[in-house]
Design an enzyme around this catalytic site. Structure first.
Site, PDB file in Angstrom:
ATOM      1  N   LYS A  79     106.087 -54.755 -48.406  1.00  0.00           N
ATOM      2  CA  LYS A  79     104.979 -55.704 -48.205  1.00  0.00           C
ATOM      3  C   LYS A  79     103.788 -55.099 -47.471  1.00  0.00           C
ATOM      4  CE  LYS A  79     107.167 -60.169 -48.671  1.00  0.00           C
ATOM      5  NZ  LYS A  79     108.604 -59.889 -48.876  1.00  0.00           N
ATOM      6  N   GLU A 110      99.964 -67.226 -45.873  1.00  0.00           N
ATOM      7  CA  GLU A 110     101.096 -68.141 -45.958  1.00  0.00           C
ATOM      8  C   GLU A 110     102.356 -67.313 -45.728  1.00  0.00           C
ATOM      9  OE1 GLU A 110      99.938 -66.505 -48.507  1.00  0.00           O
ATOM     10  OE2 GLU A 110     101.841 -65.681 -49.232  1.00  0.00           O
ATOM     11  N   SER A 162     113.550 -52.376 -52.160  1.00  0.00           N
ATOM     12  CA  SER A 162     112.302 -52.942 -51.635  1.00  0.00           C
ATOM     13  C   SER A 162     112.278 -53.108 -50.115  1.00  0.00           C
ATOM     14  CB  SER A 162     112.022 -54.288 -52.313  1.00  0.00           C
ATOM     15  OG  SER A 162     113.129 -55.158 -52.177  1.00  0.00           O
TER      16      SER A 162
END
Ligand SMILES: *Cc1c(COP(=O)(O)O)cnc(C)c1O
Length: 387
Positions: free
Chosen positions: A84, A106, A373
């Site tokens: 991310k 968010e 990930s």
């Protein structure tokens, strides 16, 4: 309306938001062609995030299944433990370039909120994160993490008080403060240009992986496998390989307690075309045609929609979408921990579960890259309650 990915994408938002999106798109198109901007983005990826992330040959896993060679793209080794941060760094640099001083975002479980608060702290930007009240209670530690990093966390009470509501709320807040505020979206979803922009900041994963696999194997991989929530780590791995038709690709969604139950988050398998969060894509609806609450053991895959490019790649049959259940993901989580000494994120464990099954069916000269990930430290407590 213009659609970016076949009939998928678009900007299904009120006119004021369209104006803001157009301003953002212009700034993005300019920035991505500016060598100085790219140089700065690369600088932080290298020196702050720790890129390039290794491509690791999982020898023990490969030997256990006796088929294709399994490589892991180690996004778990990035600063803050997941992919991310690639996107949050890119978008914050863009915000700075646009002269914005405030960041809003968010978050569902809090992982994107934490990644945003991290980058905002480093760049000295004010940061407010909107999170469903229910999620705040479920993810207390991430709320504290965001606050420690200097962000303000605001609870959202509307709807089911979870991620989908937090996105709607954040878009509303953005419109109120458009002059000085940048809305930093966490996955390859939302109205144009977000899916395209998030892909741009995540495609580094596949660019590196391509170089790395050519170096060690002297050829392209036969398969890429990645988990799909909104789809940013998957599109990040896939993008650079999309022109290489011989490379097959698999996205793995969360089947939760099973596709035959209503406790899953398998948008591709069980969803229909429709509009969610400003985009036309595939989405899980209930009998009344309302966006359905979804479920997965993994907070990061727990999203009722999916990025529009994935809906498109499925429609043209370029990428195959499968799913893994909670139990299969837990098994994958424990197996990688024991066999390779790597504790994977429960999200990534979905990709692992299907990746090893695939490896078993292939010959030893085939090569699979699985996108790891993120790391699983955040999931250890939850896993403990399941075994
Ligand atoms: C957030 C997250 C995901 C899911 O998001 P995508 O946008 O689908 O990549 C997957 N893995 C990890 C580790 C995450 O934190």
């Amino acid at each position: 309306m213009k659609f970016q990915y076949g009939q998928f994408g678009g900007q299904f938002v009120p006119p004021v938001v369209v104006d803001a999106l157009n301003e953002l798109n212009e700034a993005f198109l300019e920035a991505k062609e500016d060598p100085k901007f790219i140089e700065e983005y690369r600088y932080y990826l290298k020196n702050y995030v720790g890129r390039p992330s290794p491509l690791y040959f999982a020898r023990n896993l490969t030997e256990k299944y006796g088929g294709a060679k399994i490589y892991l793209k180690r996004e778990d080794l990035n600063h803050m433990g997941a992919h991310k941060i690639n996107n949050t760094i890119g978008q914050i640099l863009l915000a700075k370039r646009m002269g914005k001083t405030k960041i809003i975002a968010e978050t569902g479980a809090g992982q994107h909120g934490v990644a945003t608060a991290t980058a905002a702290a480093m760049f000295g930007m004010e940061c407010e994160v909107f999170q469903g009240r229910v999620d705040m209670e479920r993810q207390e530690l991430n709320v504290f993490r965001m606050e420690m990093l200097g962000a303000k966390v605001t609870g959202v009470d509307q709807g089911t008080a979870t991620l989908a509501d937090a996105v709607d709320f954040a878009i509303g807040k953005w419109v109120e403060r458009i002059e000085d505020t940048f809305y930093l979206l966490g996955s390859a979803v939302g109205p144009h240009p977000y899916p395209t922009m998030v892909k741009f900041f995540q495609k580094i994963i596949g660019e590196e992986a391509k170089k790395q696999i050519l170096e060690v194997e002297g050829k392209l991989p036969d398969y890429l496998v990645a988990c799909v929530g909104g789809g940013s780590n998957a599109i990040g791995l896939f993008t650079d390989f999309l022109p290489n038709e011989e490379v097959k690709m698999i996205g793995v969604e969360a089947a939760g307690e099973g596709l035959e139950t209503n406790k899953h988050a398998a948008t591709m398998a069980k969803g229909k075309e429709g509009v969610i969060h400003g985009m036309n894509t595939k989405c899980v609806f209930d009998e009344e045609g309302k966006i359905s609450p979804v479920y997965s053991i993994s907070a990061g895959l727990d999203y009722p929609g999916v990025g529009p490019e994935h809906a498109y790649l499925e429609s043209i049959k370029r990428v195959n979408y499968e799913s893994a259940t909670d139990q299969e993901a837990i098994d994958g989580f424990l197996e990688l921990s024991k066999l390779e000494g790597i504790i994977p994120a429960i999200e990534s464990s979905h990709a692992l579960a299907n990746g090893v099954k695939l490896a078993k069916t292939l010959s030893k000269d085939k090569v699979i890259i699985i996108n790891l990930s993120g790391r699983g430290d955040k999931d250890v407590n939850m896993i403990r309650s399941f075994i």
